[in-house]
Motif scaffolding. Structure first.
Motif, PDB file in Angstrom:
ATOM      1  N   VAL A  48     -10.460  -0.899  35.443  1.00  0.00           N
ATOM      2  CA  VAL A  48      -9.737  -0.119  34.654  1.00  0.00           C
ATOM      3  C   VAL A  48      -9.859  -0.710  33.064  1.00  0.00           C
ATOM      4  CG1 VAL A  48      -7.629  -0.775  34.959  1.00  0.00           C
ATOM      5  CG2 VAL A  48      -7.824   1.433  34.125  1.00  0.00           C
ATOM      6  N   ARG A  49      -9.804  -2.045  33.258  1.00  0.00           N
ATOM      7  CA  ARG A  49      -9.682  -2.703  32.064  1.00  0.00           C
ATOM      8  C   ARG A  49     -10.981  -2.611  31.190  1.00  0.00           C
ATOM      9  NH1 ARG A  49      -9.880  -9.714  31.532  1.00  0.00           N
ATOM     10  NH2 ARG A  49      -9.876  -9.649  29.232  1.00  0.00           N
ATOM     11  N   LEU A  50     -12.162  -2.347  31.762  1.00  0.00           N
ATOM     12  CA  LEU A  50     -13.229  -2.006  31.025  1.00  0.00           C
ATOM     13  C   LEU A  50     -13.254  -1.072  30.299  1.00  0.00           C
ATOM     14  CD1 LEU A  50     -15.822  -3.110  33.982  1.00  0.00           C
ATOM     15  CD2 LEU A  50     -15.352  -4.352  31.701  1.00  0.00           C
ATOM     16  N   LEU A  51     -12.791   0.241  30.804  1.00  0.00           N
ATOM     17  CA  LEU A  51     -12.448   1.475  30.153  1.00  0.00           C
ATOM     18  C   LEU A  51     -11.442   1.481  28.910  1.00  0.00           C
ATOM     19  CD1 LEU A  51     -13.169   4.618  30.311  1.00  0.00           C
ATOM     20  CD2 LEU A  51     -10.864   5.020  31.296  1.00  0.00           C
ATOM     21  N   VAL A  52     -10.510   0.460  29.184  1.00  0.00           N
ATOM     22  CA  VAL A  52      -9.447   0.336  28.186  1.00  0.00           C
ATOM     23  C   VAL A  52      -9.915  -0.364  27.152  1.00  0.00           C
ATOM     24  CG1 VAL A  52      -7.029  -0.847  27.787  1.00  0.00           C
ATOM     25  CG2 VAL A  52      -7.352   0.574  29.774  1.00  0.00           C
ATOM     26  N   SER A  53     -10.895  -1.579  27.526  1.00  0.00           N
ATOM     27  CA  SER A  53     -11.541  -2.154  26.188  1.00  0.00           C
ATOM     28  C   SER A  53     -12.334  -1.211  25.180  1.00  0.00           C
ATOM     29  CB  SER A  53     -12.479  -3.383  27.052  1.00  0.00           C
ATOM     30  OG  SER A  53     -13.112  -3.882  25.879  1.00  0.00           O
ATOM     31  N   GLY A  54     -13.022  -0.122  26.132  1.00  0.00           N
ATOM     32  CA  GLY A  54     -13.650   0.700  25.421  1.00  0.00           C
ATOM     33  C   GLY A  54     -12.850   1.483  24.269  1.00  0.00           C
ATOM     34  N   MET A  55     -11.676   1.842  24.731  1.00  0.00           N
ATOM     35  CA  MET A  55     -10.808   2.351  24.005  1.00  0.00           C
ATOM     36  C   MET A  55     -10.470   1.658  23.001  1.00  0.00           C
ATOM     37  SD  MET A  55      -8.071   4.455  26.390  1.00  0.00           S
ATOM     38  CE  MET A  55      -8.367   4.427  28.151  1.00  0.00           C
ATOM     39  N   GLY A  56     -10.449   0.320  23.022  1.00  0.00           N
ATOM     40  CA  GLY A  56      -9.911  -0.600  21.909  1.00  0.00           C
ATOM     41  C   GLY A  56     -11.094  -0.537  20.724  1.00  0.00           C
ATOM     42  N   ASP A  57     -12.477  -0.677  21.540  1.00  0.00           N
ATOM     43  CA  ASP A  57     -13.617  -0.452  20.570  1.00  0.00           C
ATOM     44  C   ASP A  57     -13.607   0.739  19.663  1.00  0.00           C
ATOM     45  OD1 ASP A  57     -15.863  -1.518  19.456  1.00  0.00           O
ATOM     46  OD2 ASP A  57     -17.207  -1.176  21.046  1.00  0.00           O
ATOM     47  N   ALA A  58     -13.281   1.930  20.440  1.00  0.00           N
ATOM     48  CA  ALA A  58     -13.342   3.048  19.943  1.00  0.00           C
ATOM     49  C   ALA A  58     -11.998   3.334  18.803  1.00  0.00           C
ATOM     50  CB  ALA A  58     -13.394   4.245  20.875  1.00  0.00           C
ATOM     51  N   LEU A  59     -11.083   2.560  19.125  1.00  0.00           N
ATOM     52  CA  LEU A  59      -9.860   2.934  18.202  1.00  0.00           C
ATOM     53  C   LEU A  59     -10.137   2.776  16.803  1.00  0.00           C
ATOM     54  CD1 LEU A  59      -6.866   3.080  18.270  1.00  0.00           C
ATOM     55  CD2 LEU A  59      -6.487   0.791  18.677  1.00  0.00           C
ATOM     56  N   VAL A 117      -8.362   6.318  36.274  1.00  0.00           N
ATOM     57  CA  VAL A 117      -9.341   5.243  36.867  1.00  0.00           C
ATOM     58  C   VAL A 117      -8.741   4.360  37.548  1.00  0.00           C
ATOM     59  CG1 VAL A 117     -10.910   3.511  36.149  1.00  0.00           C
ATOM     60  CG2 VAL A 117     -10.775   5.863  34.847  1.00  0.00           C
ATOM     61  N   GLU A 118      -7.439   3.913  37.253  1.00  0.00           N
ATOM     62  CA  GLU A 118      -6.885   2.979  38.126  1.00  0.00           C
ATOM     63  C   GLU A 118      -6.786   3.692  39.834  1.00  0.00           C
ATOM     64  OE1 GLU A 118      -3.166   0.859  35.275  1.00  0.00           O
ATOM     65  OE2 GLU A 118      -2.944   2.833  36.191  1.00  0.00           O
ATOM     66  N   ASN A 119      -6.852   4.949  39.788  1.00  0.00           N
ATOM     67  CA  ASN A 119      -6.757   5.389  41.175  1.00  0.00           C
ATOM     68  C   ASN A 119      -8.368   5.971  41.507  1.00  0.00           C
ATOM     69  OD1 ASN A 119      -4.047   6.022  42.047  1.00  0.00           O
ATOM     70  ND2 ASN A 119      -3.975   6.457  40.062  1.00  0.00           N
ATOM     71  N   GLY A 120      -9.366   5.481  40.861  1.00  0.00           N
ATOM     72  CA  GLY A 120     -10.731   5.645  41.149  1.00  0.00           C
ATOM     73  C   GLY A 120     -11.232   7.141  41.094  1.00  0.00           C
ATOM     74  N   VAL A 121     -10.632   7.711  40.322  1.00  0.00           N
ATOM     75  CA  VAL A 121     -11.062   9.176  40.058  1.00  0.00           C
ATOM     76  C   VAL A 121     -11.537   9.746  38.475  1.00  0.00           C
ATOM     77  CG1 VAL A 121      -9.807   9.976  42.016  1.00  0.00           C
ATOM     78  CG2 VAL A 121      -8.802  10.036  39.736  1.00  0.00           C
ATOM     79  N   ALA A 122     -12.446  10.767  38.535  1.00  0.00           N
ATOM     80  CA  ALA A 122     -12.872  11.013  37.214  1.00  0.00           C
ATOM     81  C   ALA A 122     -12.293  12.489  37.089  1.00  0.00           C
ATOM     82  CB  ALA A 122     -14.133  11.239  37.220  1.00  0.00           C
ATOM     83  N   THR A 123     -11.304  12.436  36.190  1.00  0.00           N
ATOM     84  CA  THR A 123     -10.536  13.811  35.579  1.00  0.00           C
ATOM     85  C   THR A 123     -11.143  14.135  34.320  1.00  0.00           C
ATOM     86  OG1 THR A 123      -8.881  12.725  34.462  1.00  0.00           O
ATOM     87  CG2 THR A 123      -8.680  13.049  36.915  1.00  0.00           C
ATOM     88  N   PRO A 124     -10.544  15.568  33.894  1.00  0.00           N
ATOM     89  CA  PRO A 124     -11.039  15.934  32.728  1.00  0.00           C
ATOM     90  C   PRO A 124     -10.643  14.954  31.485  1.00  0.00           C
ATOM     91  CG  PRO A 124     -10.077  17.713  33.892  1.00  0.00           C
ATOM     92  CD  PRO A 124      -9.902  16.351  34.712  1.00  0.00           C
TER      93      PRO A 124
END
Length: 368
Positions: free
Chosen positions: A162-173, A221-228
């Motif tokens: 999940v840290r990778l997805l959150v890092s992507g949010m930081g770049d997008a921010l 993502v912490e729970n390993g699922v892809a939601t909307p």
């Protein structure tokens, strides 16, 4: 004033999207060379082979050796030419994808990008970052076109840390705030023009989606699922941020990131994590309202992005080190000079310390 907007020729996203790879690649040729790291290939190989076979496309796999260096690019190029590949496919993280883009460029062939993480906005870009074989930055390879196809299977993305997805949010921010700064300054974007209204609107949409769906996506993502919510955040991290930064431009946030890299203590922090803190510094520099700053700070804390120097590895604040960061961030040619006002090291030094103080106060207030 000439406006320029660039983008991938085709963008495909969704859970199970990899199963449709073959029909898209069939438009590019009959034979493809696929390269990627161990995790990237192991998580995709079976589906890629099946999908390509169903569309009558031959595929060859070759492991990426881990560094986007000139030697590795040349090795893969010679191999692909020897195999008669019609196009190149890159699978995995940033360096594998950048290598695939460079190989395709030198071969004058199409390139397909399949990110297995959503940690940066690099997949859609017309850029490869070249390093030495020892991993030291060497140069930027600016490419004439964006990838021919970017395919993002969100089911695979959801399985990454999940840290990778959150890092992507930081770049997008940073995307909207840097785009806004460049627009106000009439600064040039990556392809050398000015931003279009469309690019600015996409940059703002990127920010709005982060605020609305970021926390939901992290929890999924912490729970390993892809939601909307995950779908929306992956699109924001990958497509909207990619289009926004290339076609609207970069400003202070990424320059502060570059400045922070002079401190070895920050090297463990991901790109997007340092960009997130750089965004706070930019907001202070721009005299943004307390309300705007608090909105960004609260978002960062909620999803787990850093808001203090300590959180990116600077455990002891030494003024001489912060001064070095400020000087590096304001070096000639840095994107901080795209801000709509003059910026010098003194201003950045003050903004870094103030952003850190704001972050520490917010953490204390929230009891974090």
């Amino acid at each position: 004033m000439i406006k320029v907007m660039i983008a991938p020729s085709r963008y495909v996203q969704g859970p199970g999207a990899l199963k449709e790879l073959g029909k898209h690649c069939a438009l590019l040729g009959k034979k493809g060379l696929v390269t990627g790291g161990t995790r990237g290939i192991s998580s995709t190989k079976d589906v890629i082979e099946q999908s390509m076979a169903q569309s009558g496309v031959e595929v060859i796999f070759e492991k990426f050796n881990g560094e986007c260096s000139k030697k590795e690019i040349t090795r893969l190029k010679e191999l692909a030419e020897g195999e008669g590949a019609d196009f190149i496919v890159g699978v995995g993280g940033g360096k594998a994808l950048d290598t695939a883009k460079a190989v395709a460029y030198y071969m004058k062939k199409p390139v397909v990008i399949i990110p297995t993480i959503a940690a940066t906005d690099a997949p859609c870009s017309a850029l490869s970052v070249i390093y030495t074989e020892d991993g030291v930055f060497e140069e930027y390879l600016v490419l004439p076109t964006n990838p021919d196809l970017v395919l993002v299977d969100t089911a695979i993305i959801a399985e990454a840390p999940v840290r990778l997805l959150v890092s992507g949010m930081g770049d997008a921010l940073a995307t909207w705030f840097e785009a806004d700064a460049c627009a106000k300054a009439f600064a040039g974007n990556i392809p050398g023009g000015n931003s279009t209204a469309a690019a600015l609107a996409l940059a703002k949409l990127c920010y709005d989606i982060l605020l609305e769906y970021g926390l939901q996506a992290k929890l999924a993502v912490e729970n390993g699922v892809a939601t909307p919510a995950v779908e929306k955040i992956v699109e924001a991290n990958t497509l909207l941020s990619g289009l926004g930064f290339e076609s609207s431009g970069l400003a202070a946030a990424h320059a502060v990131h570059n400045g922070l890299t002079v401190l070895e203590s920050t090297h463990h922090a991901y790109h997007g994590e340092k960009v997130a803190f750089g965004t706070l510094v930019q907001l202070v520099l721009e005299e943004r309202s307390t309300e705007e700053i608090n909105e960004v700070v609260n978002f960062c804390i909620d999803v787990g992005l850093p808001v203090t120097l300590e959180q990116i590895g600077v455990l002891e604040i030494k003024k001489e080190e912060i001064r070095k960061v400020a000087e590096a961030a304001t070096a000639p040619g840095e994107t901080i000079h795209n801000e709509p006002f003059p910026v010098d090291a003194d201003k950045v030094y003050a903004a870094i310390l103030t952003a850190d103080a704001i972050g520490r106060l917010a953490l204390k207030t929230k009891g974090v």
